[in-house]
Structure formats: structure tokens, C-alpha cells
Design a protein around this motif. Structure first.
Motif, PDB file in Angstrom:
ATOM      1  N   ILE A  87       0.868  -1.174   0.000  1.00  0.00           N
ATOM      2  CA  ILE A  87       0.000   0.000   0.000  1.00  0.00           C
ATOM      3  C   ILE A  87       0.906   1.226   0.000  1.00  0.00           C
ATOM      4  N   PRO A  88       0.767   2.130  -0.963  1.00  0.00           N
ATOM      5  CA  PRO A  88       1.638   3.315  -1.014  1.00  0.00           C
ATOM      6  C   PRO A  88       1.495   4.171   0.249  1.00  0.00           C
ATOM      7  N   ILE A  89       2.618   4.625   0.785  1.00  0.00           N
ATOM      8  CA  ILE A  89       2.601   5.563   1.910  1.00  0.00           C
ATOM      9  C   ILE A  89       3.574   6.697   1.600  1.00  0.00           C
ATOM     10  N   ASP A  90       3.222   7.877   2.058  1.00  0.00           N
ATOM     11  CA  ASP A  90       3.995   9.091   1.781  1.00  0.00           C
ATOM     12  C   ASP A  90       4.953   9.342   2.945  1.00  0.00           C
ATOM     13  N   ILE A  91       6.201   8.907   2.806  1.00  0.00           N
ATOM     14  CA  ILE A  91       7.206   9.036   3.855  1.00  0.00           C
ATOM     15  C   ILE A  91       7.965  10.348   3.672  1.00  0.00           C
ATOM     16  N   VAL A  92       8.002  11.172   4.732  1.00  0.00           N
ATOM     17  CA  VAL A  92       8.705  12.461   4.640  1.00  0.00           C
ATOM     18  C   VAL A  92      10.074  12.421   5.327  1.00  0.00           C
ATOM     19  N   TYR A  93      10.279  11.420   6.188  1.00  0.00           N
ATOM     20  CA  TYR A  93      11.584  11.284   6.848  1.00  0.00           C
ATOM     21  C   TYR A  93      11.726   9.844   7.331  1.00  0.00           C
ATOM     22  N   GLU A  94      12.943   9.310   7.212  1.00  0.00           N
ATOM     23  CA  GLU A  94      13.192   7.955   7.714  1.00  0.00           C
ATOM     24  C   GLU A  94      14.662   7.787   8.033  1.00  0.00           C
ATOM     25  N   ASP A  95      14.956   7.175   9.173  1.00  0.00           N
ATOM     26  CA  ASP A  95      16.301   6.707   9.483  1.00  0.00           C
ATOM     27  C   ASP A  95      16.162   5.347  10.147  1.00  0.00           C
ATOM     28  N   GLN A  96      17.223   4.868  10.789  1.00  0.00           N
ATOM     29  CA  GLN A  96      17.153   3.511  11.346  1.00  0.00           C
ATOM     30  C   GLN A  96      16.299   3.418  12.609  1.00  0.00           C
ATOM     31  N   ARG A 145      -1.917   7.621  17.048  1.00  0.00           N
ATOM     32  CA  ARG A 145      -2.751   7.329  15.893  1.00  0.00           C
ATOM     33  C   ARG A 145      -3.544   8.559  15.477  1.00  0.00           C
ATOM     34  N   LEU A 146      -4.070   8.499  14.271  1.00  0.00           N
ATOM     35  CA  LEU A 146      -5.032   9.469  13.774  1.00  0.00           C
ATOM     36  C   LEU A 146      -6.289   8.701  13.381  1.00  0.00           C
ATOM     37  N   ASP A 147      -7.448   9.337  13.534  1.00  0.00           N
ATOM     38  CA  ASP A 147      -8.693   8.690  13.143  1.00  0.00           C
ATOM     39  C   ASP A 147      -8.674   8.353  11.659  1.00  0.00           C
ATOM     40  N   LYS A 148      -9.460   7.383  11.271  1.00  0.00           N
ATOM     41  CA  LYS A 148      -9.505   6.920   9.880  1.00  0.00           C
ATOM     42  C   LYS A 148      -9.680   8.072   8.895  1.00  0.00           C
ATOM     43  N   ASN A 149     -10.597   8.999   9.178  1.00  0.00           N
ATOM     44  CA  ASN A 149     -10.920  10.053   8.223  1.00  0.00           C
ATOM     45  C   ASN A 149     -10.183  11.362   8.482  1.00  0.00           C
ATOM     46  N   THR A 150      -9.175  11.310   9.366  1.00  0.00           N
ATOM     47  CA  THR A 150      -8.285  12.452   9.608  1.00  0.00           C
ATOM     48  C   THR A 150      -6.985  12.205   8.854  1.00  0.00           C
ATOM     49  N   MET A 151      -6.345  13.277   8.395  1.00  0.00           N
ATOM     50  CA  MET A 151      -5.118  13.126   7.607  1.00  0.00           C
ATOM     51  C   MET A 151      -3.966  13.887   8.265  1.00  0.00           C
ATOM     52  N   GLY A 152      -2.746  13.523   7.906  1.00  0.00           N
ATOM     53  CA  GLY A 152      -1.623  14.312   8.378  1.00  0.00           C
ATOM     54  C   GLY A 152      -0.453  13.509   8.911  1.00  0.00           C
ATOM     55  N   LEU A 153       0.429  14.215   9.628  1.00  0.00           N
ATOM     56  CA  LEU A 153       1.710  13.679  10.065  1.00  0.00           C
ATOM     57  C   LEU A 153       1.587  12.678  11.209  1.00  0.00           C
ATOM     58  N   MET A 154       2.353  11.602  11.101  1.00  0.00           N
ATOM     59  CA  MET A 154       2.494  10.619  12.167  1.00  0.00           C
ATOM     60  C   MET A 154       3.957  10.187  12.247  1.00  0.00           C
ATOM     61  N   VAL A 155       4.406   9.859  13.464  1.00  0.00           N
ATOM     62  CA  VAL A 155       5.735   9.297  13.625  1.00  0.00           C
ATOM     63  C   VAL A 155       5.589   7.832  14.026  1.00  0.00           C
ATOM     64  N   VAL A 156       6.440   6.986  13.458  1.00  0.00           N
ATOM     65  CA  VAL A 156       6.411   5.549  13.697  1.00  0.00           C
ATOM     66  C   VAL A 156       7.765   5.129  14.265  1.00  0.00           C
ATOM     67  N   ALA A 157       7.754   4.241  15.253  1.00  0.00           N
ATOM     68  CA  ALA A 157       8.991   3.751  15.868  1.00  0.00           C
ATOM     69  C   ALA A 157       9.469   2.488  15.159  1.00  0.00           C
ATOM     70  N   LYS A 158      10.754   2.474  14.784  1.00  0.00           N
ATOM     71  CA  LYS A 158      11.308   1.305  14.115  1.00  0.00           C
ATOM     72  C   LYS A 158      12.055   0.389  15.077  1.00  0.00           C
TER      73      LYS A 158
END
Length: 326
Positions: A87-96, A145-158
Motif C-alpha cells: 500500500i503506497p505511503i507518503d514518507i517524509v523522513y526515515e532513518d534507522q 494514531r489518527l482517526d480513519k478520516n483524519t489526515m496528516g503527520l504521524m511518527v512511527v517507531a522502528k
């Protein structure tokens, strides 16, 4: 006798309202408790986890009578098999250590009973080589998290280390989250502080509301632009707590429902029909600014995005309509 040995973790009771008389049991439950899909409710009924007026009913198609008491016995969750999906995702920043992305409207963040595919987690498992394990198999990497119908920035832990650091920053309110919201109505103020506790609605399980016994919730709101001929405003919101549906509940509470959010007071008849087409099924709520300390280096990271679709086209149409009406 229940058809399964799973431990019951929660018992919920609902009453059939007058307008719900005649609904199928599975249809009623999917409305009363939308956290589960209708197919999962059907399964719970067939396995003996649902009572109607105290009697175990295993027919999802059973028609309900007004004032009947429906008891839903929620068993402990079964382990979900969550598979990677392209599923395409729009990544604006990524490191390890971390990954920052723009979540689009319509994308569910993590799987839940009955929703095991098509989520952000499925996408992350495909795109990221590693994700933190603290959230379990259903929520790898998910710190907020953001609600299903809300859009915008999220940070994910790797990594687990990053997850613990980010979770602590959220807990200590060190993460700055700013939102833009298009709402119905024109405030008579330029700034407002909202401090109102939020709890689950007593009659509608899918909703939250202002309740004295709820959890403390604090939001700051600024008026950015007003469109008086349409009675629409663009607001900036800063949240200091992360309660479920916080901005939606707070803005509705003070009389300014978010465009598209029919759950919390938006009426589709209150805006131009052309706007309804641009809204689609989305809420005009955008997480456009996110700031936190990098879990490894401690460096302050700040991310800010321009309005994605459909927020961008909705705002542009509002500006156009305002000119036409002037």
C-alpha cells in the motif's frame, strides 16, 4: 454454554431504541459497537457471545424488538495474522530509528477484529525492514494514531528503544502537535482555551463526549480565517492531551463541528453541495505540524506540511465560493 473457552474481558449492554426495532442482531451490534466489523459481530453471535434479554442467541439474522436488552460479551482477542501489503505511503523522513509519514484520509492505522488488511500497519510491514515490537503484532511501530478520516503527520517507531522514548515524550507532553480544521460557524474570538474532560458516550459506544468523570483534555484554538458568507472558518488547534476524538469533541462542544464530521454535529445540508463533493468521506482535520526529540540523538525534529488532498481542494473551493458570494 459458550462455544469458546476464551476469557471475557468486557461486558457491554445496549438497549434497542424505537427506531432500531426490526433490525437484524448483527446489524444492530455493528451500529452499537463499530469497533468490530459486522462479520466479526456475526462470528461472536454464532459462537455464543451475545445475549438478547438474557438468552443466548446464535442467529445473526434475528430481528430485534424495541426495548430489548442486548449483552455483548467481548472475549480476549485472538492473535491476528497481520501480513505486509504493498500500500503506497507518503514518507517524509526515515532513518534507522523512526519514520515520519503523511497518513491519508480513509486509511485505518492498525488492525482490529474484522479489519486485518488494508491498514497503515500492513503498509508499514511491507515498506519498513524493522518496526518496534512493543505494540504487539497488531500495532508494530505505532506510538500514536489518527482517526480513519483524519489526515496528516504521524511518527512511527522502528526500534523498541525509539518506541519507549517517543511514548515517554507523548506521556510527558513534550510532543508538539498542531492541526488545521475547517469548521462550520464563525467564532467571535481569535483565541480560545478549551479544558473539558472527555469520556465515552453512555448511549453511543462509537462516540465520545464531555463528561465530568472523563479524562482531562486540553486544547488551544486560534482563528486563522473566517468565511462569513458561508459561515465557515479555518482554525488552528494545539492539543496538550491525546484523548480519543479530542479535537472533534472539543470543537463540536463549543459549537463549531468539523466539516464532514457527521458523528459530531456537522450537517451536510449546511454547506454548498459542491463542497460535499470535495469532502468525500473525509473530515477536514489535518495534522500539519509535528515536533519531538529524536529518540537516539535528542535533536529537536520539526515537520510541517502543506495541505494535502482533499483538504487543499476543499479550502480552495471555499475561497472561490466566498468570492462568488461577495
Amino acid at each position: 454454554m459458550l462455544g469458546s473457552k476464551r476469557t471475557i474481558v468486557e461486558t457491554l449492554t445496549f438497549e434497542v431504541a424505537e427506531e432500531q426495532e426490526g433490525l437484524r442482531l448483527d446489524q444492530f451490534l455493528s451500529q452499537a459497537y463499530p469497533d468490530f466489523s459486522r462479520s466479526y459481530h456475526q462470528r461472536l453471535i454464532e459462537e455464543g457471545y451475545v445475549l438478547v434479554d438474557g438468552l443466548e442467541i446464535r442467529k445473526p439474522s434475528k430481528r430485534l424488538k424495541r426495548a430489548s436488552q442486548i449483552t455483548l460479551l467481548i472475549p480476549e482477542p485472538e492473535p491476528l495474522e497481520v501480513l505486509p501489503e504493498n500500500i503506497p505511503i507518503d514518507i517524509v523522513y526515515e532513518d534507522q530509528h523512526i519514520l515520519v509519514l503523511i497518513k491519508p484520509c480513509g486509511l485505518v492505522v492498525h488492525p482490529s477484529p474484522g479489519y486485518t488488511s488494508g491498514t497503515l500497519v500492513n503498509a508499514l510491514l511491507y515498506h519498513a525492514k524493522s518496526l518496534s515490537s512493543i505494540g504487539g503484532v497488531e500495532r508494530p511501530g505505532i506510538v500514536h494514531r489518527l482517526d480513519k478520516n483524519t489526515m496528516g503527520l504521524m511518527v512511527v517507531a522502528k526500534t523498541d528503544m525509539a518506541h519507549r522514548s517517543l511514548a515517554e515524550q507523548f506521556k510527558e507532553r513534550k510532543v508538539e502537535k498542531l492541526y488545521k480544521a475547517l469548521v462550520k460557524g464563525i467564532p467571535n474570538w481569535s483565541y480560545k482555551l478549551i479544558e473539558a474532560p472527555i469520556g465515552r458516550h453512555t448511549e453511543d459506544r462509537k462516540k465520545f463526549t464531555i463528561r465530568e468523570e472523563g479524562k482531562p483534555a486540553k486544547s488551544e484554538v486560534w482563528l486563522l480565517r473566517a468565511f462569513p458568507r458561508q459561515s465557515v472558518s479555518l482554525l488552528k488547534v494545539k492539543i496538550h492531551t491525546g484523548r480519543t476524538h479530542q479535537i472533534r469533541v472539543h470543537l463540536s462542544h463549543i459549537g463549531f463541528p468539523i466539516l464532514g464530521d457527521t458523528t459530531y454535529g456537522f450537517k451536510r445540508s449546511s454547506v454548498d453541495k459542491r463542497l460535499l463533493q470535495t469532502l468525500g468521506g473525509c473530515h477536514m482535520l489535518l495534522s500539519y505540524h509535528l515536533s519531538f526529540e529524536h529518540p537516539q540523538t535528542g535533536q529537536k525534529l520539526t515537520f510541517e506540511i502543506q495541505e494535502p488532498e482533499p483538504f487543499k481542494s476543499t479550502l480552495a473551493l471555499i475561497e472561490k465560493l466566498e468570492e462568488e458570494l461577495s
